[in-house]
Design a protein around this motif. Structure first.
Motif, short mmCIF file in Angstrom:
data_model
loop_
_atom_site.label_atom_id
_atom_site.label_comp_id
_atom_site.label_asym_id
_atom_site.label_seq_id
_atom_site.Cartn_x
_atom_site.Cartn_y
_atom_site.Cartn_z
N SER A 218 0.84 -1.19 0.00
CA SER A 218 0.00 0.00 0.00
C SER A 218 0.87 1.24 0.00
O SER A 218 2.09 1.18 0.16
CB SER A 218 -0.92 0.01 1.23
OG SER A 218 -1.75 -1.12 1.27
N ARG A 223 -4.16 3.51 6.42
CA ARG A 223 -5.47 3.72 5.79
C ARG A 223 -6.43 2.58 6.12
O ARG A 223 -6.08 1.41 6.05
CB ARG A 223 -5.31 3.83 4.27
CG ARG A 223 -6.63 3.97 3.51
CD ARG A 223 -6.39 4.32 2.05
NE ARG A 223 -5.95 5.69 1.93
CZ ARG A 223 -5.46 6.24 0.80
NH1 ARG A 223 -5.35 5.48 -0.28
NH2 ARG A 223 -5.09 7.49 0.76
N TYR A 225 -9.17 0.78 4.62
CA TYR A 225 -9.69 0.66 3.26
C TYR A 225 -11.20 0.45 3.23
O TYR A 225 -11.86 0.80 2.26
CB TYR A 225 -8.96 -0.47 2.53
CG TYR A 225 -7.56 -0.09 2.15
CD1 TYR A 225 -7.30 0.63 1.00
CD2 TYR A 225 -6.49 -0.42 2.97
CE1 TYR A 225 -6.01 1.01 0.66
CE2 TYR A 225 -5.19 -0.05 2.65
CZ TYR A 225 -4.96 0.66 1.49
OH TYR A 225 -3.69 1.05 1.16
N TYR A 228 -12.72 3.94 3.67
CA TYR A 228 -12.31 4.71 2.49
C TYR A 228 -13.15 4.31 1.27
O TYR A 228 -13.67 5.17 0.55
CB TYR A 228 -10.83 4.47 2.22
CG TYR A 228 -10.20 5.43 1.25
CD1 TYR A 228 -9.68 6.64 1.68
CD2 TYR A 228 -10.08 5.11 -0.10
CE1 TYR A 228 -9.08 7.52 0.78
CE2 TYR A 228 -9.48 5.97 -1.00
CZ TYR A 228 -8.97 7.18 -0.55
OH TYR A 228 -8.38 8.03 -1.44
N ALA A 229 -13.31 3.01 1.08
CA ALA A 229 -14.10 2.53 -0.07
C ALA A 229 -15.57 2.90 0.07
O ALA A 229 -16.21 3.29 -0.91
CB ALA A 229 -13.94 1.01 -0.20
N MET A 232 -16.09 6.54 -0.87
CA MET A 232 -16.03 6.77 -2.32
C MET A 232 -17.28 6.24 -3.01
O MET A 232 -17.81 6.88 -3.92
CB MET A 232 -14.77 6.12 -2.89
CG MET A 232 -13.48 6.80 -2.47
SD MET A 232 -12.06 6.22 -3.41
CE MET A 232 -12.00 4.52 -2.86
N ALA A 258 -9.03 2.31 -7.14
CA ALA A 258 -9.51 1.83 -5.83
C ALA A 258 -10.14 0.44 -6.01
O ALA A 258 -9.53 -0.44 -6.60
CB ALA A 258 -10.47 2.82 -5.20
N ASP A 259 -11.38 0.26 -5.56
CA ASP A 259 -11.99 -1.07 -5.63
C ASP A 259 -12.80 -1.29 -6.90
O ASP A 259 -13.56 -2.25 -7.00
CB ASP A 259 -12.87 -1.33 -4.40
CG ASP A 259 -14.07 -0.39 -4.33
OD1 ASP A 259 -14.14 0.55 -5.15
OD2 ASP A 259 -14.93 -0.59 -3.46
N ASP A 279 -4.25 0.22 -9.73
CA ASP A 279 -4.09 0.77 -8.38
C ASP A 279 -2.84 0.17 -7.76
O ASP A 279 -2.47 -0.97 -8.08
CB ASP A 279 -5.31 0.49 -7.50
CG ASP A 279 -5.47 1.53 -6.40
OD1 ASP A 279 -6.30 2.45 -6.57
OD2 ASP A 279 -4.75 1.44 -5.39
N PHE A 284 -7.00 -2.83 -2.42
CA PHE A 284 -7.99 -2.40 -3.42
C PHE A 284 -8.06 -3.38 -4.59
O PHE A 284 -9.13 -3.63 -5.13
CB PHE A 284 -7.67 -1.00 -3.92
CG PHE A 284 -8.21 0.09 -3.03
CD1 PHE A 284 -9.42 -0.06 -2.38
CD2 PHE A 284 -7.52 1.28 -2.87
CE1 PHE A 284 -9.93 0.94 -1.57
CE2 PHE A 284 -8.02 2.29 -2.06
CZ PHE A 284 -9.22 2.13 -1.40
N THR A 327 -6.33 11.02 -7.85
CA THR A 327 -5.06 10.30 -7.98
C THR A 327 -3.86 11.23 -7.89
O THR A 327 -2.87 10.93 -7.23
CB THR A 327 -5.01 9.55 -9.32
OG1 THR A 327 -6.09 8.63 -9.39
CG2 THR A 327 -3.70 8.81 -9.49
#
Length: 547
Positions: A218, A223, A225, A228-229, A232, A258-259, A279, A284, A327
């Motif tokens: 990473s 983080r 994730y 975070y995901a 988003m 990301a995912d 990514d 992710f 990004t």
């Protein structure tokens, strides 16, 4: 009958391991140096290779996916079977977070994966293990342990460990097979595997040489994730609508995907395009593959790569649309600032097909960012005590920060912003937030640089990922500077005055004003509070077309 359990990540197998197994397979354990519990009776006739962290890859900790490791172990096991007639089995064990029950978890996973066909116990199983802490754990469970490379406390290992050989391979890179030490230390089965499948050593080299990657694969170890995901995904339709006019059908690449949530939305409108996600974060990539498994892309072709965006990935002129969604500020923050972003834009120009587009959706700075201002923060919306208290654990830190007033949270921000990067020597003292206690119209305030105030304002609600957000800069370039950088790379900026439904623009995020900023942070040009300053733009859509 005795079973030999050989658990581990099995990054590679070595000649030393092969010699250890040849010394015990097909014969009783009596007389051999062992640790832990008593050796089970009977000759060793079966081997169980437990490949741990089988559901992880894309990191230095686990550079190869399970299928590649299992293929190497299978070749390794076949040579043992052909030499000694022993049976072997390979069982994948999923990753477990650090726990004192790790060895017990391995035994349970083996039983579940084999539908209870393999229930191993100290009476019929000996374990091969060279990790001191795990040797103790196996011994506490009553197992006899063959220590392999482990020579004893405070003594060097008897031979290079698999991780040592993996690092050595990465140091040599493409010339790894010319190193006589590696050729001698790798088990023949793994030497032949790497020669037959050269993409495997290349993958190891890439992951180990990537300057941005942590060992876990990473950008940052801090983080969360999951949160975070989810954050988003909650605005994925908004993101899509903002970039939709700039998409050129064909081969569409989401760099910093990301995912894969944005690509899943694009697939509904562009089912005939080829969608590629890039990514750097291993987590992710794993989540994106889960979206593929669940069928979220329909019949659209989609593929994901774990890559560093600063290296060439695609052939020149092969991409119709490149999307950079949140990004570039990360490349600036974790890379070398201006030089990193400019090199990236030049690479995007090279990979874009004539007539293709580069679509950037990101945060943005403003022209007056060095101006001195007075910032008033709400001090009644939470606690003002102990803003600099050390708190362990991401969830505990988030709860603590959520309870602070906006004013107290700024004091925490001023201490934490870029501090980790400065400690690593990746940023200098110029990134330190400098401020003075002041008053505005009799209210407590801070006198500081406008950019530092806006950096705080735009990050102050990101408590779930506070430590990682503190590494990232948002307001480093104004919109005109972004457009100039795109021009220097060779792109024509699509202006909103020319194509209103498509064009580039900077804007103040109205949702964040209403939900995050309003009444919590205000800026003034004077200490009397007579000249309030409007909030600068926070986001941009920037579209470049290759002539």
């Amino acid at each position: 009958m005795t079973t030999l359990l050989f658990p581990g990540r099995h990054l590679v197998n070595t000649r030393f391991q092969e010699a250890c197994l040849l010394a015990v397979l097909g014969r009783p354990l009596a007389g051999l140096p062992t640790l832990g519990g008593p050796a089970p009776g009977g000759a060793v006739t079966d081997v169980v290779f437990a490949v741990t962290s089988a559901n992880q890859s894309h990191s230095r900790y686990n550079p190869l996916p399970f299928h590649a490791r299992a293929l190497g172990v299978d070749r390794f096991g076949r040579q043992l079977r052909e030499a000694l007639g022993v049976r072997y089995r390979i069982v994948g064990v999923p990753h477990f977070d650090p726990t004192e029950r790790f060895c017990a978890h391995i035994l349970k996973a083996i039983a579940e994966e084999t539908e209870d066909d393999l229930t191993l116990s100290p009476t019929d199983t000996v374990v091969v293990c060279s990790t001191p802490g795990l040797i103790e754990e196996w011994a506490e469970l009553g197992f006899c342990v063959l220590p392999a490379e482990f020579a004893g406390p405070d003594l060097p290992p008897l031979a290079e460990r698999p991780i040592d050989l993996v690092k050595r391979l990465a140091e040599f890179g493409d010339g790894w097979s010319q190193d006589p030490g590696l050729r001698q230390a790798l088990a023949p089965a793994w030497l032949s595997l790497f020669l037959d499948f050269p993409e495997l050593p290349r993958r190891i080299t890439r992951l180990y040489r990537d300057p941005l990657l942590t060992d876990s694969g990473s950008l940052t170890e801090t983080r969360d994730y999951g949160t975070y995901a989810r954050a988003m995904d909650s605005i994925i339709d908004l993101k899509f609508q903002e970039i939709r006019p700039g998409l050129t059908p064909g081969k569409i690449v989401d760099e910093g995907c990301a995912d894969g949530g944005l690509l899943a939305r694009i697939a509904r409108d562009h089912p005939d395009s080829d969608l590629i996600g890039i990514d750097i974060a291993a987590e992710f990539i794993a989540r994106a593959h889960e979206r593929m498994r669940a069928g979220e892309f329909g019949g659209t072709f989609v593929h994901f790569h774990q890559r560093n965006l600063l290296t060439p990935i695609f052939r020149p002129g092969s991409i119709d649309t490149t999307i950079c969604n949140s990004t570039l500020h990360e490349l600036w923050s974790y890379g070398e600032g201006r030089s990193t972003v400019e090199a990236y834009l030049a690479e995007k120009f090279r990979q874009t097909r004539a007539g293709g587009t580069l679509v950037i959706r990101d945060v943005v700075g403003f022209a007056e960012r060095d101006r001195e201002v007075w910032m008033v923060c709400d001090e009644a919306d939470g606690s003002n005590e102990e803003p600099l208290r050390d708190v362990s654990g991401a969830q505990a830190l988030a709860t603590y920060l959520e309870g602070l007033s906006t004013r107290a949270r700024f004091l925490r921000f001023a201490r934490d912003f870029q501090a980790a990067l400065r400690a690593q020597g990746r940023r200098g003292d110029e990134t330190r937030v400098r401020y003075e206690e002041a008053t505005v119209g009799g209210r407590p305030a801070f006198r500081l640089r406008f950019q530092d105030g806006v950096e705080f304002m735009t990050k102050m609600t990101y408590v779930d990922n506070w430590d990682s957000e503190m590494n990232e800069s948002f307001a480093f370039w104004g919109f005109d500077e972004w457009k100039e950088a795109l021009h220097r790379a060779g792109f024509h900026v699509v202006e909103s005055s020319v194509e209103p439904t498509l064009g580039s623009r900077a804007y103040l995020n109205a949702w964040r004003v209403a939900n995050d900023f309003k009444d919590r942070v205000r800026f003034f040009a004077d200490a009397q509070g007579e000249q309030p300053l409007p909030l600068p733009p926070t986001n941009m859509i920037l579209i470049g077309r290759k002539p």
